[in-house]
Motif scaffolding. Structure first.
Motif, PDB file in Angstrom:
ATOM      1  N   TYR A  44       0.808  -1.232   0.000  1.00 29.42           N
ATOM      2  CA  TYR A  44       0.000   0.000   0.000  1.00 29.42           C
ATOM      3  C   TYR A  44       0.832   1.270   0.000  1.00 29.42           C
ATOM      4  O   TYR A  44       0.370   2.332  -0.416  1.00 29.42           O
ATOM      5  CB  TYR A  44      -0.990   0.005   1.160  1.00 29.42           C
ATOM      6  N   ARG A  45       2.079   1.194   0.457  1.00 27.48           N
ATOM      7  CA  ARG A  45       2.934   2.375   0.447  1.00 27.48           C
ATOM      8  C   ARG A  45       3.643   2.578  -0.890  1.00 27.48           C
ATOM      9  O   ARG A  45       4.316   3.595  -1.089  1.00 27.48           O
ATOM     10  CB  ARG A  45       3.973   2.279   1.566  1.00 27.48           C
ATOM     11  N   SER A  46       3.518   1.612  -1.785  1.00 25.10           N
ATOM     12  CA  SER A  46       4.167   1.694  -3.090  1.00 25.10           C
ATOM     13  C   SER A  46       3.106   1.782  -4.188  1.00 25.10           C
ATOM     14  O   SER A  46       2.392   0.798  -4.431  1.00 25.10           O
ATOM     15  CB  SER A  46       5.049   0.459  -3.326  1.00 25.10           C
ATOM     16  N   PRO A  47       2.988   2.923  -4.859  1.00 18.29           N
ATOM     17  CA  PRO A  47       1.997   3.028  -5.945  1.00 18.29           C
ATOM     18  C   PRO A  47       2.180   1.961  -7.014  1.00 18.29           C
ATOM     19  O   PRO A  47       1.202   1.405  -7.518  1.00 18.29           O
ATOM     20  CB  PRO A  47       2.233   4.441  -6.497  1.00 18.29           C
ATOM     21  N   THR A 105      -5.529   5.764   3.025  1.00 20.70           N
ATOM     22  CA  THR A 105      -6.321   6.967   3.307  1.00 20.70           C
ATOM     23  C   THR A 105      -6.376   7.324   4.785  1.00 20.70           C
ATOM     24  O   THR A 105      -7.101   8.240   5.171  1.00 20.70           O
ATOM     25  CB  THR A 105      -7.759   6.802   2.776  1.00 20.70           C
ATOM     26  N   VAL A 106      -5.619   6.609   5.622  1.00 22.94           N
ATOM     27  CA  VAL A 106      -5.548   6.970   7.036  1.00 22.94           C
ATOM     28  C   VAL A 106      -4.834   8.316   7.152  1.00 22.94           C
ATOM     29  O   VAL A 106      -3.759   8.525   6.583  1.00 22.94           O
ATOM     30  CB  VAL A 106      -4.800   5.897   7.841  1.00 22.94           C
ATOM     31  N   LEU A 111      -1.374   9.109  12.458  1.00 21.48           N
ATOM     32  CA  LEU A 111      -0.175   8.262  12.532  1.00 21.48           C
ATOM     33  C   LEU A 111       0.937   8.968  13.298  1.00 21.48           C
ATOM     34  O   LEU A 111       1.645   8.345  14.093  1.00 21.48           O
ATOM     35  CB  LEU A 111       0.293   7.907  11.120  1.00 21.48           C
ATOM     36  N   ASP A 112       1.082  10.267  13.059  1.00 22.26           N
ATOM     37  CA  ASP A 112       2.112  11.025  13.767  1.00 22.26           C
ATOM     38  C   ASP A 112       1.830  11.047  15.268  1.00 22.26           C
ATOM     39  O   ASP A 112       2.760  10.924  16.091  1.00 22.26           O
ATOM     40  CB  ASP A 112       2.171  12.454  13.232  1.00 22.26           C
ATOM     41  N   ALA A 113       0.577  11.189  15.630  1.00 25.35           N
ATOM     42  CA  ALA A 113       0.223  11.202  17.057  1.00 25.35           C
ATOM     43  C   ALA A 113       0.510   9.845  17.693  1.00 25.35           C
ATOM     44  O   ALA A 113       0.989   9.780  18.840  1.00 25.35           O
ATOM     45  CB  ALA A 113      -1.255  11.556  17.210  1.00 25.35           C
ATOM     46  N   ALA A 114       0.219   8.756  16.983  1.00 27.99           N
ATOM     47  CA  ALA A 114       0.489   7.410  17.505  1.00 27.99           C
ATOM     48  C   ALA A 114       1.982   7.203  17.716  1.00 27.99           C
ATOM     49  O   ALA A 114       2.410   6.661  18.743  1.00 27.99           O
ATOM     50  CB  ALA A 114      -0.064   6.364  16.549  1.00 27.99           C
ATOM     51  N   ALA A 131      -7.163  -0.980  12.022  1.00 24.93           N
ATOM     52  CA  ALA A 131      -8.443  -0.720  12.690  1.00 24.93           C
ATOM     53  C   ALA A 131      -9.276   0.289  11.907  1.00 24.93           C
ATOM     54  O   ALA A 131     -10.489   0.121  11.739  1.00 24.93           O
ATOM     55  CB  ALA A 131      -8.197  -0.215  14.107  1.00 24.93           C
ATOM     56  N   LEU A 132      -8.620   1.339  11.403  1.00 26.72           N
ATOM     57  CA  LEU A 132      -9.340   2.341  10.624  1.00 26.72           C
ATOM     58  C   LEU A 132      -9.719   1.815   9.240  1.00 26.72           C
ATOM     59  O   LEU A 132     -10.716   2.232   8.654  1.00 26.72           O
ATOM     60  CB  LEU A 132      -8.486   3.605  10.486  1.00 26.72           C
TER      61      LEU A 132
END
Length: 215
Positions: A44-47, A105-106, A111-114, A131-132
């Motif tokens: 998912y991080r790689s188009p 789309t999270v 993510l930065d807060a986590a 989870a999201l």
């Protein structure tokens, strides 16, 4: 014999066939979900990776189910094996695609807060991102389940279990006694199972998705 009389006289066998049909579909959905989510997490991080995974799983759907069963029978033989492999392959696209979309789309601030509170990469993935993304993944499972209910009936071509055997037997014997009742019972059984499983997925979504995400 009327259709209702046919069902009344063979209800035990119809229940067995229905159980086998639903069981095969649900087990294949579980396998496809495990594979699909793992693939989605990996790409998912790689188009480019996401595009390749989506394209490959889409290509499976262009192959007619009869042809895929026919190609697998010489390799895997008849029975459960070619049925399971075919159903899992057909179920992958909605699950992979929805996993990729859900994870990508999270919101980055979440993510930065986590990470800011000390969560490592694995915990962020399992506790936050997945989870999201879960409602989307579940929607993909729901679509795949409805699709597999019909394809599983064609598994009778490969001597697979389920209601497809009734449909095939009835259609091949049209004109003989109870042939139409047999085909109709198998067809209606698939429809009823599809509706029941869809209701189960709706309930599962309500039980496993937090109100904040649903809202």
């Amino acid at each position: 014999m009327s259709f209702l009389d046919y069902v009344a006289s063979r209800w035990q066998q119809l229940l067995v066939d229905s159980y086998q049909h639903a069981s095969m579909v649900l087990q294949c959905i579980v396998l496809a979900t495990i594979v699909g989510v793992l693939v989605g997490v990996a790409v998912y991080r790689s188009p480019a990776g996401a595009a390749v995974a989506t394209a490959l799983s889409s290509a499976v759907l262009t192959v007619p189910s009869f042809a895929l069963f026919g190609l697998l029978i010489p390799v895997l033989g008849l029975g459960v094996a070619p049925s399971v492999v075919t159903l899992v392959l057909y179920a992958l696209l909605p699950i992979i695609r929805n996993t990729i979309v859900g994870l990508s789309t999270v919101d980055q601030p979440i993510l930065d807060a986590a990470r800011g509170i000390g969560m490592n990469r694995f915990r962020v993935l399992t506790k936050i991102e997945l989870a999201l993304a879960w409602p989307g993944i579940l929607a993909g499972m729901r679509v795949s389940t409805q699709m597999l209910m019909g394809i599983a009936a064609i598994a009778a071509y490969a001597k697979g279990p389920g209601l497809g055997n009734l449909i095939f037997s009835g259609l091949s014997g049209l004109g003989s006694a109870n042939a139409l009742n047999m085909a109709l019972a198998g067809t209606l059984g698939v429809i009823v199972l599809a509706l029941l499983l869809d209701a189960v997925f709706v309930l599962l979504g309500r039980l496993t998705t937090s109100r904040g995400i649903r809202g």
